[in-house]
Scaffold this active site. Structure first.
Site, PDB file in Angstrom:
ATOM      1  N   TYR A 103      23.517  23.242  -5.532  1.00 53.55           N
ATOM      2  CA  TYR A 103      24.594  23.859  -4.748  1.00 53.55           C
ATOM      3  C   TYR A 103      25.619  22.804  -4.343  1.00 53.55           C
ATOM      4  CZ  TYR A 103      26.597  27.260  -1.491  1.00 53.55           C
ATOM      5  OH  TYR A 103      27.414  28.144  -0.834  1.00 53.55           O
ATOM      6  N   TYR A 156      33.452  29.154  -7.217  1.00 48.94           N
ATOM      7  CA  TYR A 156      32.521  29.172  -6.086  1.00 48.94           C
ATOM      8  C   TYR A 156      32.213  30.617  -5.747  1.00 48.94           C
ATOM      9  CZ  TYR A 156      30.506  28.201  -1.489  1.00 48.94           C
ATOM     10  OH  TYR A 156      29.668  28.125  -0.398  1.00 48.94           O
TER      11      TYR A 156
END
Lengths: 153, 380
Positions: free
Chosen positions: B285, B335
């Site tokens: 992440y 994202y």
């Protein structure tokens, strides 16, 4: 309750646990919640002690002395009132009484200048570990925030 | 109990862009239907849904729109980006325990064209924000920037290390036609000259706000054998909210630089048949570049304080010691709150990534570090 100052800065919105902290800063005192049974300081405030489970607490007066744990320099995009003040440094300060009690705050150039602009201290003068002193700034008649002055300035 | 008993058998996504015309709900439906089609499973067979907070399309709307059957399991993991992998983990638990048979997880976002969450001032002020936002610490970039500077101070990390992360993601995006940064190479000069966002973080240390949606389908290992695609097994799953943690402004515990990744990793490896040294490729992440060195430490790819040095010598690039974010990640593909990392992990183990790691058989996927998090170990 107001959520912003007249010039657009966000005001704290304390929960039940946080309310005493803001009551004390309004009086110009930096106090941190401690367990009234085992004596451990804790921050942010909460209903009971993670060490011993006691719900008895007290608010202990701090010296206001600490050191820079870290800092950032905020640049836009930011909310309008913050963009006007940018770039400005924001620090996390660890307190002398217990370095695990850390407070977020803006910096001011001198303990005698609680109302100095947010960018009064150039980022080049900041280093992690630098000693600082709490300064109280009344941002509204009801709300006083803690800022940090570099010691020796 | 859970090990390899369930598998991801379908993945789907929409286009990624700064602006898409369709609503979040429509995008969610497109991604879910694409994932079901990929699996060869009819929408009416779906009986479990899992999502994570900050998802605007709710279970009722989604189930109705796609023509799902009776839904008998639904779950929403907390903490935004920290919950991406937890969605799949919850479905794996539901399916492995016999509570459900076909689970769908998804994420739909219009953040490229919509509002940034930190501009919503009133919702953000209660705890923990009362300790940060009145003092000008407004955005996630500021909150992570604070940890990043401390990390640099304690462990000698530099902006070059952060650049290594940004570059690895960008190089992979340059190989991925679906990535927003497909045709936009990054250089060290561009990185070093970029404008600051929250010093020490510059523009390229931040993920791309994106419009788009993704979904995946989870079924039992038995059922997976009859599906259209090669199953990707859920070998180990975990969530992590470490002791004395505090939201994303984790400045108050004993060691703020050992975050939720460390807690998730302990559980993840405890139930796995292999360790970090056996991971072929990782999807970590990357809302901000410093999360990668911190996560490399947390998930045990190196020791405490060694995450920045780990990025040296092209280690994160294709052919390096641990190729990461092979679709381009949040920094350069898009994202979508970490969900694109899940689907990219599945692509790697199917052997169809645009930046394929040869013979990849194991993949770590992580959710947002800094906030309470989750992670998946995938196996081919």
């Amino acid at each position: 309750m107001d959520t912003m100052t007249a010039d657009g800065l966000l005001l704290p919105w304390p929960d039940d646990d946080g309310e005493p902290f803001w009551e004390y800063t309004r009086r110009g005192e930096l106090r941190v919640q401690a367990c009234a049974d085992c004596g451990r300081l804790r921050f942010p405030p909460r209903p009971c002690c993670p060490q011993c489970g006691s719900f008895a607490d007290e608010w202990r007066l701090m010296s206001g002395r600490g050191r820079l744990w870290s800092f950032v320099v905020a640049h836009p995009p930011l909310l309008p009132a913050y963009a006007e003040r940018a770039p400005y440094p924001v620090a996390v300060v660890e307190l002398d009484e217990d370095p695990k009690i850390r407070l977020v705050g803006t910096l001011t150039s001198s303990p005698r200048r609680p109302n100095a602009p947010w960018n009064a201290v150039p980022a080049q003068r900041l280093r992690i570990g630098a000693p600082v002193q709490a300064v109280f700034q009344a941002v509204t008649p009801e709300v006083t925030v803690v800022r940090w002055a570099l010691c020796g300035s | 109990m859970l090990k390899d008993r369930t598998a991801v058998v379908g993945i789907g996504q929409t286009r990624f862009a700064k602006h898409l015309e369709e609503s979040e709900k429509a995008l969610a439906c497109r991604a879910v239907l694409a994932a079901l089609d990929d699996a060869g499973i009819e929408p009416r067979e779906v009986d479990a849904l899992a999502s994570f907070t900050m998802e605007e399309t709710d279970e009722v709307e989604l189930a109705k729109a796609i023509g799902a059957g009776d839904i008998i399991f639904f779950s929403r993991a907390g903490f935004g980006g920290g919950g991406s992998c937890a969605t799949v983990a919850h479905l794996a638990m539901a399916v492995a325990s016999g509570q459900a048979s076909v689970g769908v997880a998804w994420r739909s976002r219009k953040r490229g064209s919509g509002k940034r969450p930190w501009t919503n001032t009133t919702q953000q002020l209660p705890t923990p924000a009362q300790w940060t936002r009145p003092f000008g610490l407004l955005r996630p970039a500021d909150e992570i920037g604070m940890l990043a500077r401390r990390y640099m101070h304690e462990h000698g990390a530099t902006r070059d290390h952060l650049f290594n992360v940004a570059l690895a993601c960008r190089n992979r995006a340059n190989q991925n036609p679906d990535a927003i940064m497909y045709d936009r190479p990054l250089t060290r000069e561009m990185y070093m000259d970029a404008r600051w966002i929250s010093e020490p973080l510059c523009l390229y240390d931040n993920c791309l706000e994106t419009d788009g949606a993704l979904a995946c389908v989870v079924v039992s290992a038995e059922r997976a054998r009859d599906c259209r695609r090669k199953p990707v097994y859920l070998h180990s799953v975990a969530q992590g909210l470490p002791a004395q943690h505090h939201g994303m402004v984790n400045y108050w515990n004993d060691d703020p630089l050992t975050g939720p990744a460390w807690a998730a990793a302990r559980q993840l490896w405890k139930t796995a048949d292999f360790g970090p040294e056996d991971v072929d490729v990782a999807q970590i992440y990357d809302a901000f570049t410093p999360l990668i060195p911190l996560s490399l430490e947390g998930y045990g790819f190196c020791g405490r304080g060694e995450g920045a040095a780990f990025t040296e010598g092209g280690a994160l690039e294709l052919g390096g010691r641990l190729p990461v974010n092979t679709g381009g990640g949040g920094l350069s593909e898009g994202y979508i709150h970490g969900f694109n990392l899940i689907n990219e992990g599945v692509k790697q183990l199917r052997g169809i990534s645009t930046a394929q790691v040869p013979d990849a058989a194991t993949c770590l996927v992580t959710a947002g570090e800094g906030v309470p998090t989750s992670a998946l170990l995938l196996r081919a």
